[in-house]
Structures are given as structure tokens and as C-alpha cells.
Design a protein around this motif. Structure first.
Motif, PDB file in Angstrom:
ATOM      1  N   ASP A  85     165.154 -11.893 -35.460  1.00  0.00           N
ATOM      2  CA  ASP A  85     165.512 -12.585 -36.691  1.00  0.00           C
ATOM      3  C   ASP A  85     164.323 -13.460 -37.110  1.00  0.00           C
ATOM      4  O   ASP A  85     163.318 -13.535 -36.404  1.00  0.00           O
ATOM      5  CB  ASP A  85     166.813 -13.381 -36.541  1.00  0.00           C
ATOM      6  N   PHE A  86     164.450 -14.103 -38.244  1.00  0.00           N
ATOM      7  CA  PHE A  86     163.334 -14.885 -38.770  1.00  0.00           C
ATOM      8  C   PHE A  86     162.909 -16.001 -37.829  1.00  0.00           C
ATOM      9  O   PHE A  86     161.719 -16.232 -37.612  1.00  0.00           O
ATOM     10  CB  PHE A  86     163.684 -15.465 -40.151  1.00  0.00           C
ATOM     11  N   THR A  87     163.877 -16.698 -37.238  1.00  0.00           N
ATOM     12  CA  THR A  87     163.553 -17.798 -36.329  1.00  0.00           C
ATOM     13  C   THR A  87     162.764 -17.290 -35.121  1.00  0.00           C
ATOM     14  O   THR A  87     161.749 -17.880 -34.739  1.00  0.00           O
ATOM     15  CB  THR A  87     164.841 -18.524 -35.891  1.00  0.00           C
ATOM     16  N   GLU A  88     163.214 -16.198 -34.511  1.00  0.00           N
ATOM     17  CA  GLU A  88     162.490 -15.625 -33.368  1.00  0.00           C
ATOM     18  C   GLU A  88     161.075 -15.225 -33.778  1.00  0.00           C
ATOM     19  O   GLU A  88     160.109 -15.490 -33.058  1.00  0.00           O
ATOM     20  CB  GLU A  88     163.214 -14.388 -32.824  1.00  0.00           C
ATOM     21  N   PHE A  89     160.976 -14.585 -34.941  1.00  0.00           N
ATOM     22  CA  PHE A  89     159.658 -14.152 -35.397  1.00  0.00           C
ATOM     23  C   PHE A  89     158.740 -15.350 -35.626  1.00  0.00           C
ATOM     24  O   PHE A  89     157.619 -15.383 -35.125  1.00  0.00           O
ATOM     25  CB  PHE A  89     159.744 -13.325 -36.690  1.00  0.00           C
ATOM     26  N   LEU A  90     159.206 -16.313 -36.412  1.00  0.00           N
ATOM     27  CA  LEU A  90     158.332 -17.430 -36.780  1.00  0.00           C
ATOM     28  C   LEU A  90     157.935 -18.244 -35.550  1.00  0.00           C
ATOM     29  O   LEU A  90     156.772 -18.616 -35.403  1.00  0.00           O
ATOM     30  CB  LEU A  90     158.977 -18.320 -37.834  1.00  0.00           C
ATOM     31  N   CYS A  91     158.890 -18.516 -34.672  1.00  0.00           N
ATOM     32  CA  CYS A  91     158.555 -19.274 -33.458  1.00  0.00           C
ATOM     33  C   CYS A  91     157.538 -18.496 -32.628  1.00  0.00           C
ATOM     34  O   CYS A  91     156.536 -19.057 -32.174  1.00  0.00           O
ATOM     35  CB  CYS A  91     159.804 -19.571 -32.640  1.00  0.00           C
ATOM     36  N   GLY A  92     157.784 -17.212 -32.429  1.00  0.00           N
ATOM     37  CA  GLY A  92     156.847 -16.399 -31.655  1.00  0.00           C
ATOM     38  C   GLY A  92     155.478 -16.329 -32.287  1.00  0.00           C
ATOM     39  O   GLY A  92     154.455 -16.538 -31.617  1.00  0.00           O
TER      40      GLY A  92
END
Length: 188
Positions: A85-92
Motif C-alpha cells: 500500500d502507499f504507506t508501505e511504499f513511501l516508508c520503504g
């Protein structure tokens, strides 16, 4: 129409958490979210969509990016549900691009720990190192991935159990910083 607004809207509490977790500014987070939703309107990327999106972020050829993108997908998919999801992508992405060395190494560990058993064995590391050689166009004959992995293990497998815990891995690379260039696809 209300559904479209809902998908493009991001709750302020989510933005605040992302600011805290990534160190990015609100406007940057919103811009990344727009890009993410353009690439993936559903808000969740499977492996195939992630590969298409990820290759736009890399300068190497498609063939070189494909294998390493697989490993990166697994390290970004923190809840192991097969989607990012967006949160996983952005944090990573933020941590692997802008984070501290320790934060980056946490993601590198996840990249190698393919079976998610909280340790890296020789076989897991050889697969990723071989993919990184391909990504970088590095010859596998001069310094074969297997020999590279043997050298890494001899330096950081402190208890000689032929597997690396997260602490062994991170502490070992921090004590031998030149290893970061060998084992991490997240270096500039």
C-alpha cells in the motif's frame, strides 16, 4: 464521484504519521501519493504493478531491474500480504533513500530474508547478491557471488551458525562499512 475523492484524499493523521516516519514534508508526501495512485488506482500494488512502478525510479535496464525489484517488493511488503500500500511504499522508499544507515540496513535485512524467518542463510544471500551483480552489470567470474557471500559470512557470522540474525547482520555491516557497497541495492 465521491469514491474518487475518497481515494485521492489522505487523512491528516496518516500524513502526520508519514511525516514522522519518513521525515518528508507534507507536500512531498501528497505528490508521491498522486504518483502512486496514478500507477495504481486501487491503492495497493501487487508484484507486477510494483515492478512497473519501481523500474521508473531506476536508471538501469528493465532486465537488470526485474530480479532486484522482486527482492525489494518483499522487503517493502512489511505485512507480507502480497501487496504494497502507499504507506508501505513511501516508508520503504524514503528510508532506503534518505534514512540512516541502520534504517537502510533494516530494509536490506528484510530484502535478504526471503522466507521471513528472521535470519539470512547463505542460499538467500547468494540469490540477492547474484541479482545485484546483474543489476550492476558486474562479472560473476571475477568474484563469484558464492565467494562474496562466504567472505561476508566469515566477517559477520559471529557465532558461526551459518545464518545471520538481524542484529548480527546490521552490527556486522556497521563494523565493516565497506560491506554496505557489496550487499545493499539502496546505496547512492
Amino acid at each position: 464521484m465521491g469514491n474518487k475523492v475518497e481515494k485521492s484524499h489522505i487523512d491528516q493523521s496518516v500524513i502526520d504519521k508519514l511525516i514522522e516516519d519518513t521525515g518528508l514534508e507534507r507536500e512531498v508526501i501528497i505528490a508521491w501519493r498522486k504518483q502512486f495512485l496514478l500507477a495504481c488506482p486501487s491503492g495497493k500494488m501487487n508484484r507486477k504493478k510494483f515492478y512497473k512502478f519501481y523500474r521508473t525510479l531506476r536508471v538501469e535496464s528493465d532486465e537488470k531491474v526485474k530480479e532486484i525489484a522482486n527482492f525489494v517488493f518483499s522487503s517493502f511488503d512489511r505485512d507480507s500480504n502480497g501487496k504494497i500500500d502507499f504507506t508501505e511504499f513511501l516508508c520503504g522508499y524514503a528510508i532506503t533513500s534518505l534514512g540512516t544507515t541502520r534504517q537502510k540496513l533494516d530494509y536490506v535485512f528484510a530484502l535478504y530474508d526471503k522466507d521471513k524467518n528472521n535470519s539470512i542463510d547463505r542460499k538467500e544471500m547468494v540469490k540477492v547478491i547474484a541479482a545485484m551483480y546483474d543489476l550492476l552489470g558486474k562479472s560473476k567470474t571475477d568474484y563469484p557471488p558464492e565467494r562474496c557471500v562466504d567472505d561476508v559470512f566469515s566477517l559477520i557470522d559471529v557465532n558461526n551458525d551459518r545464518s545471520l540474525t538481524k542484529d548480527e547482520f546490521i552490527d556486522g555491516v556497521l563494523k565493516n562499512p565497506y560491506l554496505s557497497d557489496i550487499i545493499s541495492p539502496f546505496n547512492e
